[in-house]
Design a protein around this motif. Structure first.
Motif, PDB file in Angstrom:
ATOM      1  N   ASN A 183      35.725  49.706  28.839  1.00 19.53           N
ATOM      2  CA  ASN A 183      37.173  49.536  28.975  1.00 19.53           C
ATOM      3  C   ASN A 183      37.707  48.856  27.727  1.00 19.53           C
ATOM      4  OD1 ASN A 183      37.251  50.581  31.630  1.00 19.53           O
ATOM      5  ND2 ASN A 183      36.635  48.599  32.464  1.00 19.53           N
ATOM      6  N   VAL A 184      38.595  49.533  27.022  1.00 19.60           N
ATOM      7  CA  VAL A 184      39.132  49.021  25.762  1.00 19.60           C
ATOM      8  C   VAL A 184      40.640  49.229  25.736  1.00 19.60           C
ATOM      9  CG1 VAL A 184      36.988  49.491  24.489  1.00 19.60           C
ATOM     10  CG2 VAL A 184      38.779  51.235  24.572  1.00 19.60           C
ATOM     11  N   GLY A 185      41.304  48.596  24.762  1.00 16.93           N
ATOM     12  CA  GLY A 185      42.736  48.791  24.593  1.00 16.93           C
ATOM     13  C   GLY A 185      43.458  47.483  24.344  1.00 16.93           C
ATOM     14  N   PHE A 186      44.725  47.605  23.991  1.00 22.85           N
ATOM     15  CA  PHE A 186      45.548  46.436  23.701  1.00 22.85           C
ATOM     16  C   PHE A 186      45.653  45.508  24.908  1.00 22.85           C
ATOM     17  CE2 PHE A 186      49.798  44.466  23.847  1.00 22.85           C
ATOM     18  CZ  PHE A 186      49.729  43.675  22.719  1.00 22.85           C
ATOM     19  N   ASP A 187      45.996  46.069  26.080  1.00 25.35           N
ATOM     20  CA  ASP A 187      46.139  45.238  27.271  1.00 25.35           C
ATOM     21  C   ASP A 187      44.811  44.644  27.716  1.00 25.35           C
ATOM     22  OD1 ASP A 187      48.872  45.341  27.619  1.00 25.35           O
ATOM     23  OD2 ASP A 187      48.830  47.135  28.866  1.00 25.35           O
ATOM     24  N   ILE A 188      43.726  45.370  27.520  1.00 27.52           N
ATOM     25  CA  ILE A 188      42.401  44.855  27.870  1.00 27.52           C
ATOM     26  C   ILE A 188      42.107  43.601  27.048  1.00 27.52           C
ATOM     27  CG2 ILE A 188      39.922  45.348  27.950  1.00 27.52           C
ATOM     28  CD1 ILE A 188      41.386  47.118  29.876  1.00 27.52           C
ATOM     29  N   ASP A 189      42.290  43.711  25.736  1.00 22.80           N
ATOM     30  CA  ASP A 189      42.031  42.576  24.846  1.00 22.80           C
ATOM     31  C   ASP A 189      42.961  41.404  25.146  1.00 22.80           C
ATOM     32  OD1 ASP A 189      40.056  44.019  23.613  1.00 22.80           O
ATOM     33  OD2 ASP A 189      41.211  44.488  21.805  1.00 22.80           O
ATOM     34  N   LEU A 190      44.239  41.716  25.386  1.00 21.63           N
ATOM     35  CA  LEU A 190      45.221  40.651  25.616  1.00 21.63           C
ATOM     36  C   LEU A 190      44.938  39.919  26.926  1.00 21.63           C
ATOM     37  CD1 LEU A 190      47.760  39.206  24.648  1.00 21.63           C
ATOM     38  CD2 LEU A 190      49.125  40.960  25.805  1.00 21.63           C
ATOM     39  N   ALA A 191      44.666  40.657  27.991  1.00 19.53           N
ATOM     40  CA  ALA A 191      44.392  40.027  29.284  1.00 19.53           C
ATOM     41  C   ALA A 191      43.122  39.184  29.236  1.00 19.53           C
ATOM     42  CB  ALA A 191      44.280  41.094  30.372  1.00 19.53           C
ATOM     43  N   ASN A 192      42.080  39.707  28.601  1.00 16.56           N
ATOM     44  CA  ASN A 192      40.838  38.941  28.473  1.00 16.56           C
ATOM     45  C   ASN A 192      41.076  37.639  27.718  1.00 16.56           C
ATOM     46  OD1 ASN A 192      39.261  40.792  29.879  1.00 16.56           O
ATOM     47  ND2 ASN A 192      38.672  41.924  28.039  1.00 16.56           N
ATOM     48  N   ALA A 193      41.912  37.701  26.682  1.00 14.82           N
ATOM     49  CA  ALA A 193      42.223  36.500  25.897  1.00 14.82           C
ATOM     50  C   ALA A 193      43.042  35.511  26.723  1.00 14.82           C
ATOM     51  CB  ALA A 193      42.982  36.885  24.631  1.00 14.82           C
ATOM     52  N   VAL A 194      43.982  36.017  27.508  1.00 12.58           N
ATOM     53  CA  VAL A 194      44.810  35.154  28.355  1.00 12.58           C
ATOM     54  C   VAL A 194      43.945  34.360  29.331  1.00 12.58           C
ATOM     55  CG1 VAL A 194      46.422  35.191  30.315  1.00 12.58           C
ATOM     56  CG2 VAL A 194      46.991  36.405  28.206  1.00 12.58           C
ATOM     57  N   PHE A 195      43.052  35.034  30.038  1.00 13.72           N
ATOM     58  CA  PHE A 195      42.282  34.350  31.079  1.00 13.72           C
ATOM     59  C   PHE A 195      41.093  33.570  30.528  1.00 13.72           C
ATOM     60  CE2 PHE A 195      44.712  37.340  33.668  1.00 13.72           C
ATOM     61  CZ  PHE A 195      45.247  36.424  34.580  1.00 13.72           C
ATOM     62  N   LYS A 196      40.717  33.855  29.303  1.00 10.48           N
ATOM     63  CA  LYS A 196      39.716  33.025  28.647  1.00 10.48           C
ATOM     64  C   LYS A 196      40.256  31.611  28.463  1.00 10.48           C
ATOM     65  CE  LYS A 196      36.675  32.847  24.607  1.00 10.48           C
ATOM     66  NZ  LYS A 196      36.293  33.504  23.321  1.00 10.48           N
ATOM     67  N   GLU A 197      41.577  31.490  28.289  1.00  7.27           N
ATOM     68  CA  GLU A 197      42.220  30.183  28.161  1.00  7.27           C
ATOM     69  C   GLU A 197      42.008  29.322  29.405  1.00  7.27           C
ATOM     70  OE1 GLU A 197      44.135  28.895  25.549  1.00  7.27           O
ATOM     71  OE2 GLU A 197      43.411  30.614  24.388  1.00  7.27           O
ATOM     72  N   TYR A 198      41.773  29.958  30.549  1.00  9.96           N
ATOM     73  CA  TYR A 198      41.632  29.235  31.812  1.00  9.96           C
ATOM     74  C   TYR A 198      40.211  29.329  32.386  1.00  9.96           C
ATOM     75  CZ  TYR A 198      46.704  29.464  31.449  1.00  9.96           C
ATOM     76  OH  TYR A 198      48.004  29.356  31.001  1.00  9.96           O
ATOM     77  N   GLY A 199      39.285  29.874  31.617  1.00 13.36           N
ATOM     78  CA  GLY A 199      37.908  29.977  32.083  1.00 13.36           C
ATOM     79  C   GLY A 199      37.730  30.964  33.215  1.00 13.36           C
ATOM     80  N   ILE A 200      38.584  31.992  33.251  1.00 14.16           N
ATOM     81  CA  ILE A 200      38.541  33.000  34.312  1.00 14.16           C
ATOM     82  C   ILE A 200      38.155  34.352  33.718  1.00 14.16           C
ATOM     83  CG2 ILE A 200      39.948  34.271  35.992  1.00 14.16           C
ATOM     84  CD1 ILE A 200      41.654  31.742  36.307  1.00 14.16           C
ATOM     85  N   ALA A 201      37.186  35.006  34.333  1.00 19.84           N
ATOM     86  CA  ALA A 201      36.744  36.326  33.874  1.00 19.84           C
ATOM     87  C   ALA A 201      37.563  37.415  34.552  1.00 19.84           C
ATOM     88  CB  ALA A 201      35.266  36.529  34.183  1.00 19.84           C
ATOM     89  N   VAL A 202      37.853  38.480  33.808  1.00 23.92           N
ATOM     90  CA  VAL A 202      38.639  39.594  34.344  1.00 23.92           C
ATOM     91  C   VAL A 202      37.720  40.693  34.853  1.00 23.92           C
ATOM     92  CG1 VAL A 202      40.319  41.395  33.833  1.00 23.92           C
ATOM     93  CG2 VAL A 202      40.585  39.122  32.811  1.00 23.92           C
ATOM     94  N   LYS A 203      37.969  41.142  36.061  1.00 19.86           N
ATOM     95  CA  LYS A 203      37.315  42.334  36.603  1.00 19.86           C
ATOM     96  C   LYS A 203      38.326  43.468  36.520  1.00 19.86           C
ATOM     97  CE  LYS A 203      35.425  44.439  40.785  1.00 19.86           C
ATOM     98  NZ  LYS A 203      35.170  44.285  42.244  1.00 19.86           N
ATOM     99  N   TRP A 204      38.006  44.515  35.777  1.00 22.01           N
ATOM    100  CA  TRP A 204      38.931  45.631  35.573  1.00 22.01           C
ATOM    101  C   TRP A 204      38.688  46.705  36.627  1.00 22.01           C
ATOM    102  CZ3 TRP A 204      43.036  45.212  32.594  1.00 22.01           C
ATOM    103  CH2 TRP A 204      43.041  44.200  31.630  1.00 22.01           C
ATOM    104  N   GLN A 205      39.755  47.026  37.367  1.00 26.93           N
ATOM    105  CA  GLN A 205      39.657  47.984  38.468  1.00 26.93           C
ATOM    106  C   GLN A 205      40.528  49.209  38.202  1.00 26.93           C
ATOM    107  OE1 GLN A 205      37.744  47.883  41.410  1.00 26.93           O
ATOM    108  NE2 GLN A 205      38.479  49.999  41.440  1.00 26.93           N
TER     109      GLN A 205
END
Length: 278
Positions: free
Chosen positions: A63-85
């Motif tokens: 899973n790649v893309g602008f939103d993928i990278d941006l969301a992963n970066a956002v939740f990295k700030e809070y120590g939360i991993a993203v599960k992409w569905q």
């Protein structure tokens, strides 16, 4: 004794199932779920995995893309991993309401209809709907689609704009409606093979897809018919803290320069909205 053990086992199993069901229901009730995301350290984001370059599955299956990278970066700030569905885009709000996903994040345009169903973050990027057609069809205006076949993605903001502003395009096309596709990829294949004459599509998708395919010189892209759109993230209305945390992360990522790095990677320019830059 065996009957007693069996009864106790079934009772325990039933309690486990009820508990699991309650855990899922917790996220769909009218409550703020931020503590749940923090405790579980995961959050599930629903996306259309064919929407290049926002969020899509590449040839390697990643899973790649602008939103993928941006969301992963956002939740990295809070120590939360993203599960992409991956989801059916036409059912995105239903998936959110039912608790199958926690956010809609994939080139999700803000519209009045959607505002009645979800809570939006601050817009982070601009977009517009464009009409794409083969140059051989000589369609250079929206009126040029008179009595011709149009395609659009089902459940998309483009189709909503198409139906809400009939004077722009709907009044001209054959049968007064568009052939609806589950994905833009399917629609573009039909456009390429002359099964439709034009396609109403997001500008970011059209530009990226046609450039990657090396076909951009073979198509006309008509703009200006519909109002510009804002891309934002959709959450349940009860998730006020989640929305606030995402907004704060947008600003921090921009201040740190991470937002610009992600933007330049996918678009070669800074696409952030003014509110993100504050």
């Amino acid at each position: 004794m065996k009957k007693l053990v069996t009864f106790v086992s079934l009772a325990i199993a039933s309690l486990i199932l009820v508990a699991c069901g309650s855990a899922k229901t917790d996220k769909t009730t009218a409550k703020d779920n931020w503590e749940i995301y923090q405790t579980q350290k995961t959050i599930t984001i629903g996306f259309d995995n064919t929407f290049v370059p926002m969020g899509f599955k590449d040839k390697s299956g990643d899973n790649v893309g602008f939103d993928i990278d941006l969301a992963n970066a956002v939740f990295k700030e809070y120590g939360i991993a993203v599960k992409w569905q991956p989801i059916n885009w036409d059912l995105k709000e239903t998936e959110l309401k039912n608790g199958n996903i926690d956010l809609i994040w994939n080139g999700y345009s803000v519209t009045k209809e959607r505002q009645s169903k979800v809570a939006f973050t601050n817009p982070y990027m601009k977009n517009e709907q464009v009409l794409v057609s083969k140059k051989s069809n000589h369609i250079t205006t929206f009126e040029g689609m008179k009595d011709k076949l149009l395609g659009a993605q089902s459940g998309s903001s483009g189709y909503e704009a198409f139906t809400a502003n009939p004077e722009v395009l709907k009044d001209f096309v054959k049968d007064g409606d568009a052939t609806q596709y589950e994905t833009f990829t399917q629609a573009l294949i039909d456009l390429k093979n002359d099964r439709i004459d034009g396609l109403l599509i997001d500008r970011v998708y059209a530009n990226y897809y046609l450039q990657e395919e090396g076909d951009i010189d073979q198509y006309n892209i008509v703009t200006g018919g519909f109002k510009g759109e804002d891309f934002a993230v959709g959450a349940r209305k009860s998730d006020k803290t989640l929305v606030d945390k995402i907004n704060k992360a947008f600003t921090k990522l921009y201040q740190d320069g991470q937002f610009q790095e992600i933007s330049n990677k996918w678009f070669g320019e800074d696409v952030a909205t003014d509110i993100v830059k504050q």
